[in-house]
Design a protein around this motif. Structure first.
Motif, PDB file in Angstrom:
ATOM      1  N   LEU A   1      82.655  29.467   3.653  1.00 30.23           N
ATOM      2  CA  LEU A   1      81.747  30.609   3.657  1.00 30.23           C
ATOM      3  C   LEU A   1      80.597  30.373   4.637  1.00 30.23           C
ATOM      4  CD1 LEU A   1      80.921  33.319   2.271  1.00 30.23           C
ATOM      5  CD2 LEU A   1      79.535  31.936   0.713  1.00 30.23           C
ATOM      6  N   ILE A   2      80.367  31.341   5.503  1.00 29.12           N
ATOM      7  CA  ILE A   2      79.271  31.222   6.461  1.00 29.12           C
ATOM      8  C   ILE A   2      78.245  32.346   6.305  1.00 29.12           C
ATOM      9  CG2 ILE A   2      80.630  29.969   8.171  1.00 29.12           C
ATOM     10  CD1 ILE A   2      81.046  32.567   9.677  1.00 29.12           C
ATOM     11  N   GLY A   3      78.544  33.358   5.515  1.00 31.10           N
ATOM     12  CA  GLY A   3      77.561  34.422   5.342  1.00 31.10           C
ATOM     13  C   GLY A   3      78.112  35.587   4.553  1.00 31.10           C
ATOM     14  N   VAL A   4      77.181  36.441   4.114  1.00 26.26           N
ATOM     15  CA  VAL A   4      77.529  37.641   3.357  1.00 26.26           C
ATOM     16  C   VAL A   4      76.846  38.824   4.014  1.00 26.26           C
ATOM     17  CG1 VAL A   4      77.382  38.827   1.138  1.00 26.26           C
ATOM     18  CG2 VAL A   4      77.802  36.365   1.194  1.00 26.26           C
ATOM     19  N   THR A   5      77.584  39.887   4.207  1.00 24.92           N
ATOM     20  CA  THR A   5      77.023  41.115   4.769  1.00 24.92           C
ATOM     21  C   THR A   5      77.405  42.281   3.865  1.00 24.92           C
ATOM     22  OG1 THR A   5      78.971  41.471   6.158  1.00 24.92           O
ATOM     23  CG2 THR A   5      77.123  40.270   7.145  1.00 24.92           C
ATOM     24  N   PHE A   6      76.737  43.414   4.101  1.00 24.89           N
ATOM     25  CA  PHE A   6      77.003  44.615   3.303  1.00 24.89           C
ATOM     26  C   PHE A   6      77.307  45.774   4.241  1.00 24.89           C
ATOM     27  CE2 PHE A   6      74.678  41.880   0.507  1.00 24.89           C
ATOM     28  CZ  PHE A   6      75.160  42.153  -0.767  1.00 24.89           C
ATOM     29  N   ALA A   7      78.327  46.536   3.881  1.00 19.20           N
ATOM     30  CA  ALA A   7      78.686  47.718   4.651  1.00 19.20           C
ATOM     31  C   ALA A   7      77.840  48.897   4.194  1.00 19.20           C
ATOM     32  CB  ALA A   7      80.169  48.031   4.463  1.00 19.20           C
ATOM     33  N   PRO A   8      77.706  49.937   5.018  1.00 15.61           N
ATOM     34  CA  PRO A   8      76.932  51.120   4.605  1.00 15.61           C
ATOM     35  C   PRO A   8      77.451  51.746   3.317  1.00 15.61           C
ATOM     36  CG  PRO A   8      77.341  51.172   6.965  1.00 15.61           C
ATOM     37  CD  PRO A   8      78.139  50.035   6.421  1.00 15.61           C
ATOM     38  N   THR A   9      78.745  51.579   3.020  1.00 21.59           N
ATOM     39  CA  THR A   9      79.314  52.129   1.796  1.00 21.59           C
ATOM     40  C   THR A   9      79.191  51.179   0.620  1.00 21.59           C
ATOM     41  OG1 THR A   9      81.467  51.346   2.584  1.00 21.59           O
ATOM     42  CG2 THR A   9      80.935  53.654   2.950  1.00 21.59           C
ATOM     43  N   GLY A  10      78.449  50.096   0.802  1.00 23.64           N
ATOM     44  CA  GLY A  10      78.137  49.212  -0.314  1.00 23.64           C
ATOM     45  C   GLY A  10      79.002  47.999  -0.479  1.00 23.64           C
TER      46      GLY A  10
ATOM     47  N   SER B   1      87.905  30.308   2.081  1.00 22.59           N
ATOM     48  CA  SER B   1      89.055  31.175   2.289  1.00 22.59           C
ATOM     49  C   SER B   1      90.298  30.311   2.415  1.00 22.59           C
ATOM     50  CB  SER B   1      88.865  32.013   3.561  1.00 22.59           C
ATOM     51  OG  SER B   1      90.041  32.718   3.891  1.00 22.59           O
ATOM     52  N   PRO B   2      91.263  30.449   1.490  1.00 18.13           N
ATOM     53  CA  PRO B   2      92.469  29.615   1.572  1.00 18.13           C
ATOM     54  C   PRO B   2      93.291  29.966   2.803  1.00 18.13           C
ATOM     55  CG  PRO B   2      92.745  31.300  -0.096  1.00 18.13           C
ATOM     56  CD  PRO B   2      91.325  31.376   0.347  1.00 18.13           C
ATOM     57  N   PRO B   3      94.105  29.036   3.294  1.00 20.35           N
ATOM     58  CA  PRO B   3      94.918  29.333   4.485  1.00 20.35           C
ATOM     59  C   PRO B   3      95.990  30.367   4.175  1.00 20.35           C
ATOM     60  CG  PRO B   3      95.543  27.222   3.544  1.00 20.35           C
ATOM     61  CD  PRO B   3      94.324  27.667   2.806  1.00 20.35           C
ATOM     62  N   LYS B   4      96.430  31.044   5.196  1.00 18.70           N
ATOM     63  CA  LYS B   4      97.507  32.024   5.060  1.00 18.70           C
ATOM     64  C   LYS B   4      98.527  31.790   6.166  1.00 18.70           C
ATOM     65  CE  LYS B   4      98.531  36.995   5.181  1.00 18.70           C
ATOM     66  NZ  LYS B   4      99.579  36.845   6.218  1.00 18.70           N
ATOM     67  N   ALA B   5      99.775  31.680   5.766  1.00 21.38           N
ATOM     68  CA  ALA B   5     100.841  31.503   6.748  1.00 21.38           C
ATOM     69  C   ALA B   5     101.034  32.788   7.551  1.00 21.38           C
ATOM     70  CB  ALA B   5     102.143  31.123   6.048  1.00 21.38           C
ATOM     71  N   THR B   6     101.371  32.644   8.808  1.00 23.92           N
ATOM     72  CA  THR B   6     101.649  33.802   9.646  1.00 23.92           C
ATOM     73  C   THR B   6     102.880  34.528   9.112  1.00 23.92           C
ATOM     74  OG1 THR B   6     100.705  32.758  11.608  1.00 23.92           O
ATOM     75  CG2 THR B   6     102.246  34.561  11.970  1.00 23.92           C
ATOM     76  N   GLU B   7     102.741  35.810   8.871  1.00 28.17           N
ATOM     77  CA  GLU B   7     103.844  36.628   8.376  1.00 28.17           C
ATOM     78  C   GLU B   7     104.136  37.810   9.288  1.00 28.17           C
ATOM     79  OE1 GLU B   7     102.646  37.724   4.478  1.00 28.17           O
ATOM     80  OE2 GLU B   7     103.182  35.800   3.577  1.00 28.17           O
ATOM     81  N   SER B   8     103.267  38.035  10.255  1.00 31.53           N
ATOM     82  CA  SER B   8     103.463  39.171  11.149  1.00 31.53           C
ATOM     83  C   SER B   8     102.919  38.827  12.529  1.00 31.53           C
ATOM     84  CB  SER B   8     102.765  40.414  10.595  1.00 31.53           C
ATOM     85  OG  SER B   8     102.853  41.491  11.511  1.00 31.53           O
ATOM     86  N   ILE B   9     103.693  39.133  13.548  1.00 33.76           N
ATOM     87  CA  ILE B   9     103.272  38.965  14.936  1.00 33.76           C
ATOM     88  C   ILE B   9     103.509  40.288  15.652  1.00 33.76           C
ATOM     89  CG2 ILE B   9     103.732  37.825  17.142  1.00 33.76           C
ATOM     90  CD1 ILE B   9     104.527  35.338  15.626  1.00 33.76           C
ATOM     91  N   ASP B  10     102.467  40.814  16.263  1.00 24.32           N
ATOM     92  CA  ASP B  10     102.583  41.994  17.121  1.00 24.32           C
ATOM     93  C   ASP B  10     102.490  41.515  18.561  1.00 24.32           C
ATOM     94  OD1 ASP B  10     102.746  43.622  14.931  1.00 24.32           O
ATOM     95  OD2 ASP B  10     100.631  44.156  14.930  1.00 24.32           O
ATOM     96  N   LEU B  11     103.536  41.758  19.327  1.00 24.08           N
ATOM     97  CA  LEU B  11     103.593  41.279  20.709  1.00 24.08           C
ATOM     98  C   LEU B  11     104.129  42.395  21.588  1.00 24.08           C
ATOM     99  CD1 LEU B  11     103.465  38.937  22.796  1.00 24.08           C
ATOM    100  CD2 LEU B  11     105.821  38.385  22.145  1.00 24.08           C
ATOM    101  N   SER B  12     103.358  42.761  22.584  1.00 24.99           N
ATOM    102  CA  SER B  12     103.859  43.706  23.580  1.00 24.99           C
ATOM    103  C   SER B  12     103.572  43.130  24.958  1.00 24.99           C
ATOM    104  CB  SER B  12     103.211  45.088  23.420  1.00 24.99           C
ATOM    105  OG  SER B  12     101.818  45.028  23.652  1.00 24.99           O
ATOM    106  N   PHE B  13     104.460  43.387  25.880  1.00 25.54           N
ATOM    107  CA  PHE B  13     104.390  42.756  27.191  1.00 25.54           C
ATOM    108  C   PHE B  13     105.073  43.650  28.215  1.00 25.54           C
ATOM    109  CE2 PHE B  13     107.948  41.278  24.676  1.00 25.54           C
ATOM    110  CZ  PHE B  13     109.038  41.608  25.476  1.00 25.54           C
TER     111      PHE B  13
END
Length: 655
Positions: free
Chosen positions: A542-551, A148-160
């Protein structure tokens, strides 16, 4: 004839034994569907006389071997690539050579190319996904992403919540990011740059102190000067030293619109000096400039004063009258012959009663230098703001005829009384309440650009520095973001404007971060972080692959990210009984079954997908054992028929 009848019975019983034995042999085969032997009787018929009731029949035949496609028991495993269908449907498999089969056996694995294959090496079919998550045509499902390539932070949700009980007046006068005593609250959010390096964004919240900024400029010899881009004419725009609206330019209104931080009533011009104050809610000048025709002017005075309202009264009167002075409902008696200083001290001695009765008053001071007449100074609490003019004005009464009291501008004679006006009046201002300067720092070092305007009215250009956020002092709810006068204000409970942070990505200066402060409050409880999330991450494997109930086939990476790589396709048939077994627990579509209808799991009549689970054979072992006994009995009975027919024939031959 009887020999043939007996032989058909033996063959039928033998076939039943074969089918039953096959069911028993596959009781542990994943996805196996049990079979059932179906019989039909044989009648010899002729064109003439067909259907005669006198026909004894010609034995039995195997009409068909049908399969039971009911679901088997689902058992869970520790392998995410083990798949089970909970309901209707088949996995579609391709051998890569154009041959397609269908199976309920979901014991899959990854081959060296990352493709999902059955134990026989056939490829599991499904829908690929494009970058936007749209389904692509059916093909081999594969784990195409190994990292998974890195992704720069583009959004911060902060409530206090910032504790409303914190006293802003105790903060240090000058803000310093390294001095905790100069700001009210701080919190740090982890972020990532474009290369995946971990960074931090620190936010400091400095509550506005109850002060007003004061500025004075030497404008000697200037006939025109500019404040925040509005050029003022020293002759036409001022009356008695105060800025007025003089049509058609109406410079006072223009300045109010361009830079509402300035208290217009505080602007003074005396021919040589220009001075003004900022409102208590606006302690940051944020690009405010005072210039002559071109060059910025440097303030000759730049200081702060308390935002408390202060009223000052001169104790100047003629004679030594008797009477009373009432302040805030507390009466101070004056006896004939008292000096100015004695009257002032009499007022001071009543201070405890005055303060107790009038909670808006902070203190009463007596200014007496022994030369000039004493002054009574009433100082109000800062959070009261501007006090109504008709409140707390001293009431002066005099009982000595012809005596004269001059308390400020009020006079009284004989038995008359008067309300005194202050000789000096400093305006109160509580607009600082609920206002915070928000600073942002990259790794607690570099001051970030949060959207602070460079110059009022100069467009959208911003620069590093603090912005103002505000809370409603009555409800404690957030009601202003990057407030500039009325700009940035909103009704609590509506959409909160986002803050744009620039410069927080050292690897890519063009990256901007959207900061959302929704649900932040200022209640009288401990300062805490209520929610803190950001969308950046570092590079992951990559550490694993899973499947959702919807495929959905979801790849999991070491950086905590998940990515949908495809969707398993389920095949259904108009007549699944028409499928032809092909071995390896697989079936082939036939004319009787019809073509496969492909859809994702959970759609239409399709069942759902279970990951880390396998469907067991639907063989009922007890039923099959009973069938064994029944087949054996049938075989023995047909053998007896054959033996009896042989004995009869032998007897006939012996006659």
């Amino acid at each position: 004839m009887s020999f043939n009848t007996a032989i058909t019975g033996l063959k039928a019983a033998s076939t039943m034994l074969d089918v039953t034995g096959n069911n028993i042999a596959n009781v542990s085969t994943t996805g196996f569907k049990s079979s059932r032997t179906e019989f039909a009787d044989i009648y010899a018929t002729a064109v003439v006389g067909a259907g005669s009731s006198n026909s004894p029949g010609s034995g039995v035949t195997v009409a068909g071997i049908s399969q039971d496609f009911s679901a088997g028991t689902i058992e869970f495993t520790n392998n995410n690539l083990d798949l089970a269908i909970n309901g209707s449907g088949f996995f579609q498999l391709s051998d890569g050579q154009g041959s397609t089969t269908y199976s309920r056996a979901g014991a899959f694995e990854l081959n060296k190319e990352g493709q999902i294959v059955s134990k026989t090496g056939k490829f599991l079919q499904g829908y690929g996904l494009d970058a936007d998550g749209n389904r692509l045509p059916i093909g081999n499902l594969e784990v195409s992403q190994k990292e998974s390539p890195p992704k720069a932070t583009e959004s911060i949700d902060l409530s206090f919540n910032i504790d409303d009980r914190a006293d802003s007046s105790t903060l240090l006068p000058e803000y310093n990011k390294d001095e905790p005593g100069s700001f009210t609250y701080t919190t740090t959010v982890r972020s990532f740059d474009s290369l995946g390096n971990e960074q931090t964004v620190k936010f400091n919240f400095a509550e506005q102190r109850p002060v007003r900024q004061q500025y004075a400029y030497d404008v000697t010899g200037l006939t025109n000067f500019t404040i925040s881009g509005v050029t003022l004419d020293s002759v036409t725009d001022f009356v008695a030293g105060e800025l007025v609206d003089n049509p058609p330019d109406n410079k006072r209104s223009a300045l109010a619109a361009v830079d509402p931080r300035i208290d217009l009533n505080s602007i003074r011009y005396d021919g040589t000096e220009l001075s003004f104050e900022l409102k208590a809610a606006e302690t940051d000048t944020g690009g405010m400039r005072v210039t002559d025709t071109s060059a910025p002017l440097i303030p000759t005075v730049e200081q702060k004063r308390d935002a408390n309202e202060v009223r000052t009264y001169d104790l100047a009167f003629t004679g030594s009258p008797a009477g009373t002075i009432e302040i805030g409902g507390v009466t101070v008696p004056i006896t004939a012959g008292q000096t100015h200083t004695e009257i002032a001290q009499a007022i001071k001695t009543r201070e405890p009663q005055i303060l107790d009765r009038n909670p808006d008053i902070e203190a009463i001071f007596i200014n007496d230098d022994g030369v000039n007449p004493p002054q009574v100074e009433i100082r109000f609490k800062a959070d009261v703001g501007e006090v109504a003019a008709n409140r707390y004005q001293p009431i002066i009464s005099n009982t000595v005829a012809a005596a004269q009291i001059d308390f400020g501008t009020a006079t009284a004679s004989g038995v008359a009384s008067a309300i005194a006006d202050p000789d000096e009046h400093v305006v109160g201002d509580n607009s600082y309440q609920g206002k915070y300067r928000l600073y942002g720092y990259l790794n607690n070092e570099e001051l970030l650009d949060l959207g602070k305007l460079q110059d009022p009215g100069a467009g959208s250009e911003t620069e590093p520095g603090p912005i103002l956020i505000s809370f409603n002092p009555r409800s404690g709810l957030l009601d202003g973001i990057n407030v500039f006068g009325s700009d940035g204000s909103f009704t609590p409970g509506t959409q909160v404007p986002a803050i744009t942070i620039s410069g927080a990505d050292p690897a890519n200066p063009l990256t901007e971060i959207r900061l959302d402060l929704t649900n932040s409050t200022q209640f009288a409880s401990a300062s805490i972080v209520k929610n803190q999330q950001q969308d950046g991450y570092t590079k992951g494997d990559l550490i694993g692959v899973t499947f959702a109930p919807t495929g959905e086939m979801v790849a999991s990476f070491s950086n905590g990210q998940n990515q949908s790589l495809g969707v398993v396709a389920f095949a259904t048939f108009e007549n699944q009984d028409g499928l032809r077994p092909a071995g390896d627990t697989e079936w082939i579509a036939t004319l009787e079954s019809g073509n496969a209808i492909l859809n994702p799991p959970g759609t239409g009549l399709n069942g759902t997908l279970r990951s880390a689970a396998l469907e067991q054979a639907n063989v009922d072992l007890s039923t099959e054992l009973v069938n064994l006994i029944q087949a054996q009995r049938n075989f023995q009975a047909s053998s007896k028929t054959l033996e009896t027919a042989n004995n009869i024939t032998q007897n006939i031959l012996n006659i």
